[in-house]
Design a protein around this motif. Structure first.
Motif, mmCIF file in Angstrom:
data_model
loop_
_atom_site.group_PDB
_atom_site.id
_atom_site.type_symbol
_atom_site.label_atom_id
_atom_site.label_comp_id
_atom_site.label_asym_id
_atom_site.label_seq_id
_atom_site.Cartn_x
_atom_site.Cartn_y
_atom_site.Cartn_z
ATOM 1 N N LYS A 50 0.767 -1.279 0.234
ATOM 2 C CA LYS A 50 0.172 0.137 0.107
ATOM 3 C C LYS A 50 0.623 1.472 0.177
ATOM 4 N N ARG A 51 2.116 1.615 0.690
ATOM 5 C CA ARG A 51 3.226 2.411 0.955
ATOM 6 C C ARG A 51 3.482 2.187 -0.664
ATOM 7 N N ARG A 54 1.254 3.989 -3.165
ATOM 8 C CA ARG A 54 1.081 5.639 -2.662
ATOM 9 C C ARG A 54 2.342 7.006 -3.295
ATOM 10 N N SER A 58 0.642 7.299 -6.465
ATOM 11 C CA SER A 58 -0.565 8.426 -5.709
ATOM 12 C C SER A 58 -1.592 8.009 -5.651
ATOM 13 N N THR A 59 -1.951 7.049 -4.852
ATOM 14 C CA THR A 59 -3.646 6.440 -6.076
ATOM 15 C C THR A 59 -3.188 5.075 -4.199
ATOM 16 N N GLU A 60 -4.692 4.348 -4.325
ATOM 17 C CA GLU A 60 -5.120 3.834 -2.911
ATOM 18 C C GLU A 60 -5.455 2.498 -3.448
#
Length: 129
Positions: A50-51, A54, A58-60
């Protein structure tokens, strides 16, 4: 030989396409891969993934399920890559580290020049999607 442990996101969209990203830097510039990166101390693979997404896009994402682990010997290091099937939670992508990105259908997965370690994942995806 040095071992590097990484996580990779096999991000699928609602149409079953898979996101591939093209490296814009380094020795493997121009080759395609699944986005992801190295785990930091104390992180679970899911947290690291997840990190990394991001940071890179730049997304989840949601990390839906473990898919496979690939071990590959590059000339300078051994790579252990833990791959997870994922879904985007937000719709926008920004290429912060990659040169390009493409959403590929199952029959298009062989149409880009994958990094050697990713080729094994591509073959597994083609046989099960």
């Amino acid at each position: 030989m040095k071992t590097i442990n990484v996580v990779a996101a096999i991000i699928r969209d609602a149409n079953g396409r898979i996101l591939s990203t093209q490296r814009g830097y380094g020795e493997w510039k121009g080759w395609w891969e699944y986005p992801g990166g190295k785990m930091e101390g104390g992180e679970t693979p899911e947290e690291a993934l997840k990190r990394e997404i991001r940071e890179e896009l730049s997304t989840e994402i949601s990390v839906d399920e473990f898919f496979c682990t690939v071990d590959y010997d590059y000339p300078a290091f051994h790579l252990t890559m833990h791959c997870y099937l994922c879904s985007m939670l937000t719709g926008a992508l920004r290429l912060n580290e990659h040169k390009a990105a493409r959403w590929l259908k199952r029959d298009e997965l062989g149409g880009v020049k994958w990094l050697p370690a990713d080729v094994e994942v591509v073959e597994m995806l083609k046989s099960c999607l």
